[in-house]
Enzyme design. Sequence first.
Site, PDB file in Angstrom:
ATOM      1  CB  SER A 221      -0.893   0.012   1.238  1.00  8.55           C
ATOM      2  OG  SER A 221      -0.108   0.337   2.375  1.00  8.55           O
ATOM      3  CE  LYS A 222      -2.076   6.640  -2.531  1.00  8.08           C
ATOM      4  NZ  LYS A 222      -3.494   6.816  -2.330  1.00  8.08           N
ATOM      5  NE  ARG A 223       0.172   0.394   5.850  1.00 10.68           N
ATOM      6  CZ  ARG A 223       0.894  -0.712   5.946  1.00 10.68           C
ATOM      7  NH1 ARG A 223       2.049  -0.721   6.586  1.00 10.68           N
ATOM      8  NH2 ARG A 223       0.472  -1.846   5.406  1.00 10.68           N
ATOM      9  CG  HIS A 224       4.563  -1.274   1.880  1.00  9.39           C
ATOM     10  ND1 HIS A 224       3.222  -1.539   1.957  1.00  9.39           N
ATOM     11  CD2 HIS A 224       5.172  -2.088   2.759  1.00  9.39           C
ATOM     12  CE1 HIS A 224       3.029  -2.496   2.862  1.00  9.39           C
ATOM     13  NE2 HIS A 224       4.189  -2.841   3.356  1.00  9.39           N
ATOM     14  N   GLY A 225       5.719   3.257   0.559  1.00 12.13           N
ATOM     15  CA  GLY A 225       6.507   4.186  -0.253  1.00 12.13           C
ATOM     16  C   GLY A 225       5.949   4.295  -1.657  1.00 12.13           C
TER      17      GLY A 225
END
Length: 450
Positions: A221-225
């Site tokens: 997801s976006k959390r992973h960059g």
Amino acid sequence: MGADGKVRVRFAPSPTGALHIGGAHTALFNWLWARRTGGSFILRIEDTDRERSTAEYERTIMDGMRWLGLDWDEGPDKGGDHGPYRQSERMDGYREAAMALVRSDRAYMDGRAVIFRVPSGENILLDDVIYGAINVASEKSSVNQDGSVKDIVLIKSDGMPTYNFAVVVDDHSMGVTCVIRGEDHIANTPKQILIYRALGWETPQFAHLPMILGSDKKKLSKRHGATSVFEYSDMGYLPDAVFNFLALLGWTPGGGVEIFGRELAARAFELSNVTKKPAVFDTDKLNYVNQEHLKAMSPAARREAVEPFWRDLGLRYERHPREYTENALTLMGGRGRTTRELAEYSDYFVDFEPVKSRYDASETDGPHRGTLREFFGALYDKFGTSGWEAAKLEEFAREWCGENGVSLKEIAMPMRLALSGRKVSPGVFEMAGLMGGEECRARLSYYQFV
Ligand code: GLU
């Protein structure tokens, strides 16, 4: 199979954001299956969310696909026999199909909305090409929080179709033979199968792709960059490498082959060999794949890939003949995992400025400046500034060192630093040979070695 026995697959992005890794992965597997089978790859824009969909996102999605080399055969920009290719332009078809369901009493009107009655007592078999057989009781296909049957909205009161309905109408009327998409849609598929059945339409094949996990084993997801494919382009990943890496998320051509191009993949791809095991997005692996592609490129293609990054670094590469910068990158011998890294590591070939800014004399423990001046003096006496050749320079240096009781390293290290500002570089005489006598003299004299 389509009417003529040909495979027809589609990528159906919603234009509510750029092309992200998950979408690119789905597009790529559809493309592979179409190219492998000689079928058609359709691009359909699912823009029924009028508030979040934009023409700009539609463009960036297409640009992202083009960047990855995923060309489509039918789409909003290309046309085709099954258009229009934007859902917002296909409203009549949805209304017609919804009315047919109302007439056969499979659906009912609630104000302007059309609602599908979920039948009970039917078995829904999803025979997924990748996930295998999944059986769902019809009354479990759409449920409320408390587990009771929840009828499926087909057309909302604002007149717009829901995803589950539009996708069925479109896949059917576009002659899609195989629906290849992310595993997050498995839960929707039984609902879609019920709608196919109620309309008396044959269901296509379904192939759900494995989930992509981040390095922490949580769903990517976006959390992973970085998520948009263009962020990978900006970081210095080659489109060929990103293609190769994405294909490896769920598939390999076998035989231990990990590095491949589009042609090989399109020849070897087999949909039923895709694994359902979640695939981990491993940046080390991406770096490795990218580095291998960088190494395998032609010198001209490699230079073209590196130039924008030199420009970003403010380096005036245009001053040099192309052959020079191409040879410089070849001399780098596979250093640099990304194009950006390769541009940074090779900066001194392009310009002396970065050398000056990082030069640190304390890093050499070479001989007294006098010895170095003697050596370089003799070197210029012998060769002048033209016809510098790595092998001859090295031979001379070895002889001179032997005669003067100096180790080659004592000369090579300060020379390497003066030319590159780095302790690690390709062979110093190869570097000097490529830079040439004039440029080397300018650098050596700046540090008072000549
Ligand atoms: N617009 C849907 C999505 O982006 C398409 C899903 C499908 O392929 O059926 O998730």
